[in-house]
Design an enzyme around this catalytic site. Structure first.
Site, mmCIF file in Angstrom:
data_model
loop_
_atom_site.group_PDB
_atom_site.id
_atom_site.type_symbol
_atom_site.label_atom_id
_atom_site.label_comp_id
_atom_site.label_asym_id
_atom_site.label_seq_id
_atom_site.Cartn_x
_atom_site.Cartn_y
_atom_site.Cartn_z
ATOM 1 N N HIS A 273 50.168 42.216 40.788
ATOM 2 C CA HIS A 273 51.219 41.595 39.969
ATOM 3 C C HIS A 273 50.925 40.106 39.798
ATOM 4 C CE1 HIS A 273 55.265 40.588 38.516
ATOM 5 N NE2 HIS A 273 55.350 41.867 38.222
ATOM 6 N N ASP A 331 55.451 50.062 38.589
ATOM 7 C CA ASP A 331 54.864 51.193 37.838
ATOM 8 C C ASP A 331 54.195 52.234 38.713
ATOM 9 O OD1 ASP A 331 54.195 48.649 35.565
ATOM 10 O OD2 ASP A 331 55.484 50.366 35.139
HETATM 11 C C1 SDX Z 1 54.346 44.977 34.998
HETATM 12 O O1 SDX Z 1 55.049 40.088 34.753
HETATM 13 C C2 SDX Z 1 55.921 41.020 35.081
HETATM 14 O O2 SDX Z 1 56.964 40.775 35.641
HETATM 15 C C3 SDX Z 1 55.512 42.409 34.658
HETATM 16 C C4 SDX Z 1 56.401 43.541 35.182
HETATM 17 C C5 SDX Z 1 57.777 43.506 34.573
HETATM 18 O O3 SDX Z 1 58.705 44.061 35.187
HETATM 19 O O4 SDX Z 1 57.869 43.022 33.414
HETATM 20 O O5 SDX Z 1 56.512 43.481 36.595
HETATM 21 C C6 SDX Z 1 55.820 44.923 34.818
HETATM 22 O O6 SDX Z 1 53.658 44.725 34.067
HETATM 23 C C7 SDX Z 1 53.787 45.258 36.351
HETATM 24 C C8 SDX Z 1 52.244 45.221 36.354
HETATM 25 C C9 SDX Z 1 51.751 46.557 35.792
HETATM 26 N N1 SDX Z 1 50.270 46.535 35.616
HETATM 27 C C10 SDX Z 1 49.470 47.271 36.375
HETATM 28 O O7 SDX Z 1 49.837 47.915 37.356
HETATM 29 C C11 SDX Z 1 48.015 47.268 35.925
HETATM 30 C C12 SDX Z 1 47.132 47.064 37.146
HETATM 31 N N2 SDX Z 1 47.350 45.693 37.650
HETATM 32 C C13 SDX Z 1 46.419 44.714 37.200
HETATM 33 O O8 SDX Z 1 45.904 44.849 35.915
HETATM 34 C C14 SDX Z 1 46.834 43.321 37.623
HETATM 35 O O9 SDX Z 1 47.289 43.378 38.907
HETATM 36 C C15 SDX Z 1 47.844 42.549 36.802
HETATM 37 C C16 SDX Z 1 47.493 42.522 35.363
HETATM 38 C C17 SDX Z 1 49.204 43.111 36.981
HETATM 39 C C18 SDX Z 1 47.800 41.149 37.339
HETATM 40 O O10 SDX Z 1 46.488 40.706 37.081
HETATM 41 P P1 SDX Z 1 45.948 39.368 37.720
HETATM 42 O O11 SDX Z 1 46.901 38.254 37.460
HETATM 43 O O12 SDX Z 1 44.516 39.173 37.354
HETATM 44 O O13 SDX Z 1 46.038 39.694 39.241
HETATM 45 P P2 SDX Z 1 45.544 38.741 40.321
HETATM 46 O O14 SDX Z 1 45.207 37.396 39.788
HETATM 47 O O15 SDX Z 1 46.560 38.833 41.411
HETATM 48 O O16 SDX Z 1 44.151 39.414 40.802
HETATM 49 C C19 SDX Z 1 43.574 38.936 41.968
HETATM 50 C C20 SDX Z 1 42.357 39.787 42.195
HETATM 51 C C21 SDX Z 1 41.367 39.809 41.041
HETATM 52 O O17 SDX Z 1 40.102 40.063 41.623
HETATM 53 P P3 SDX Z 1 39.119 38.779 41.976
HETATM 54 O O18 SDX Z 1 38.786 38.130 40.644
HETATM 55 O O19 SDX Z 1 39.914 37.859 42.893
HETATM 56 O O20 SDX Z 1 37.912 39.405 42.640
HETATM 57 O O21 SDX Z 1 42.736 41.158 42.392
HETATM 58 C C22 SDX Z 1 42.117 41.953 41.398
HETATM 59 C C23 SDX Z 1 41.746 41.042 40.283
HETATM 60 O O22 SDX Z 1 40.649 41.596 39.570
HETATM 61 N N3 SDX Z 1 43.121 42.937 40.988
HETATM 62 C C24 SDX Z 1 42.950 44.250 41.079
HETATM 63 C C25 SDX Z 1 44.156 44.805 40.615
HETATM 64 N N4 SDX Z 1 45.004 43.826 40.268
HETATM 65 C C26 SDX Z 1 44.345 42.662 40.515
HETATM 66 N N5 SDX Z 1 41.917 45.017 41.501
HETATM 67 C C27 SDX Z 1 42.088 46.348 41.438
HETATM 68 N N6 SDX Z 1 43.225 46.964 41.013
HETATM 69 C C28 SDX Z 1 44.272 46.219 40.593
HETATM 70 N N7 SDX Z 1 45.355 46.812 40.173
#
Ligand code: SDX
Length: 396
Positions: A273, A331
């Site tokens: 998130h 989700d």
């Molecule tokens: C919603 O904003 C809101 O409030 C949204 C929401 C709402 O109610 O409106 O809460 C609803 O959209 C929830 C999120 C739903 N999306 C997913 O579940 C899709 C999977 N999640 C990811 O795509 C991701 O976690 C995001 C898009 C939600 C956040 O992306 P970020 O900002 O890039 O996450 P981060 O900066 O915390 O990531 C840190 C690291 C990164 O790796 P490094 O570059 O440090 O090596 O963690 C990795 C990311 O690549 N990472 C994941 C991951 N989420 C982050 N790796 C594997 N699986 C994941 N799900």
């Protein structure tokens, strides 16, 4: 310093607006709607009370709740002409493609609620949107399966009416199970609002131009559709189904290795998130709701739920996820519980949009109701070419 909250300067530079509606503490995993913890609202209130709270700032007393619910109930039908919009879509159209069109089209019918600068228009637009989203989502579903639309019934609850419009047919009533009705109502509350997420920010920016509320909400529907945002519940269930086909829990380790391989591009959908760096409080409540619904349906051993629990356990003990503060979000379990209720996977994000409409319109009305607001105009850091002169084409 805003009200009782103080922010460090670094945070202030990321803030897109001020709002009094929803507060999130991502480090603590805390979510408040107008000061009330989501855990208390999901347990002690229903979605109509939550909508009243988001829109007007206070939980309703019994009379206010009855009046608000009656107002919403009396606006659940849509103009009969709306059916002709659906006929233009292929039967296999994604429900969110249909919803993006239908919600914007509402502005063609309700001219007494299109002037966003008029407080009466804003108020009735909010009621109409909250009331009509379940009807539109159910119509989108019925259209894709070739069944006749079911009209709303005024004697049913908000969640019960949605289940009726989704699953009843002219040949057979749908008997609403109180457990499923309560579970769906709670799912609506859990999805109602979430501060300035991508789709809410889209609604605010779109509405700031003075466009009508239906068009602004349609923009939010379009944004929510993305798999990184509201589309994650559908993507998460597809992910669980794929792992199940590969061999289920026995294959979780192999799948997690793919997720940790940056080159794979594979994400653990429903995890991570932008704000929560702790457990999303909604995910805990969604897991509990999932258990209740599966128990009610005698599906305690649902393989996908077992698989999700196994994935969560492994992730919460794996340094890749722990070091990145990746936890289940709203989700992760919502698809499993919707599927158990009978809602097909492509509809999950439309259900999210149905519920989030209450938060979107509350946030939009809050912004427009502030006499100081201006049209949004984000700026950029320019990284292109410095000024230069055009050369004649023969010399280029
Ligand atoms: C919603 O904003 C809101 O409030 C949204 C929401 C709402 O109610 O409106 O809460 C609803 O959209 C929830 C999120 C739903 N999306 C997913 O579940 C899709 C999977 N999640 C990811 O795509 C991701 O976690 C995001 C898009 C939600 C956040 O992306 P970020 O900002 O890039 O996450 P981060 O900066 O915390 O990531 C840190 C690291 C990164 O790796 P490094 O570059 O440090 O090596 O963690 C990795 C990311 O690549 N990472 C994941 C991951 N989420 C982050 N790796 C594997 N699986 C994941 N799900």
């Amino acid at each position: 310093q805003t009200g009782m909250f103080t922010y460090d300067p670094g945070f202030l530079s990321t803030a897109s607006c001020q709002s009094a509606i929803t507060y999130i503490d991502g480090d603590k995993g805390e979510l408040l709607y107008r000061g009330y913890p989501i855990e208390q609202l999901a347990t002690n209130c229903d979605f109509m009370e939550t909508c009243h709270l988001l829109l007007y700032g206070e939980l309703p007393n019994p009379t206010q709740k009855a009046d608000f619910t009656k107002l919403v109930t009396n606006h659940t039908m849509v103009n009969e002409q709306m059916q002709f919009f659906l006929r233009g879509f292929r039967r296999d159209a994604h429900p969110m493609a249909i919803m993006t069109g239908l919600v914007g089209a509402l502005s063609a019918f309700y001219h007494d609620s299109t002037d966003i600068t008029n407080p009466q228009h804003r108020e009735i637009a909010a009621i109409r949107l909250i009331a009509k989203m379940p009807t539109l989502v159910a119509m989108a579903y019925k259209y894709t399966i070739g069944q006749p639309y079911m009209y709303p019934k005024n004697n049913l609850s908000y969640a019960g009416n949605f289940l009726h419009m989704m699953f009843a047919t002219p040949c057979e009533e749908y008997v609403v199970s109180p457990v499923l009705e309560r579970a769906l109502d709670r799912i609506f509350t859990l999805h109602a609002d979430h501060e300035q997420n991508a789709s809410t920010s889209t609604v605010r920016l779109c509405g700031s131009s003075g466009t009508n509320p239906f068009a602004a909400i349609a923009a939010g529907v379009a944004c929510l559709w993305g798999p990184a945002h509201g589309g994650a519940n559908e993507a998460c269930l597809n992910m669980l189904t794929d792992i199940q086909k590969m061999g289920g829990v026995a294959k979780v380790g192999e799948f997690m290795e793919k997720v940790k391989d940056k080159n794979s591009g594979v994400k653990l959908m429903g995890f991570g998130h932008r704000v929560y760096k702790n457990y999303d409080p909604r995910a805990k409540l969604m897991q509990e709701t999932c258990k209740e619904v599966l128990a009610e349906l005698g599906l305690e051993n649902d393989p996908l739920f077992k698989l999700a629990m196994a994935l969560e356990k492994i992730a919460l003990e794996d340094d890749y996820f722990v070091s990145r503060k990746l936890y289940p979000n709203v989700d992760f379990y919502s698809g499993i519980v919707q599927r158990a209720i009978g809602i097909p996977t492509p509809l999950f994000t439309a259900v999210f949009a149905l519920a989030r409409t209450s938060g979107w319109i509350a946030q939009l009305n809050e912004m427009i109701g502030d006499p100081e607001y201006k049209i949004g105009r984000p700026r950029q850091l320019f990284t292109g070419s410095v000024k230069r002169d055009v050369k004649p084409i023969a010399t280029r």
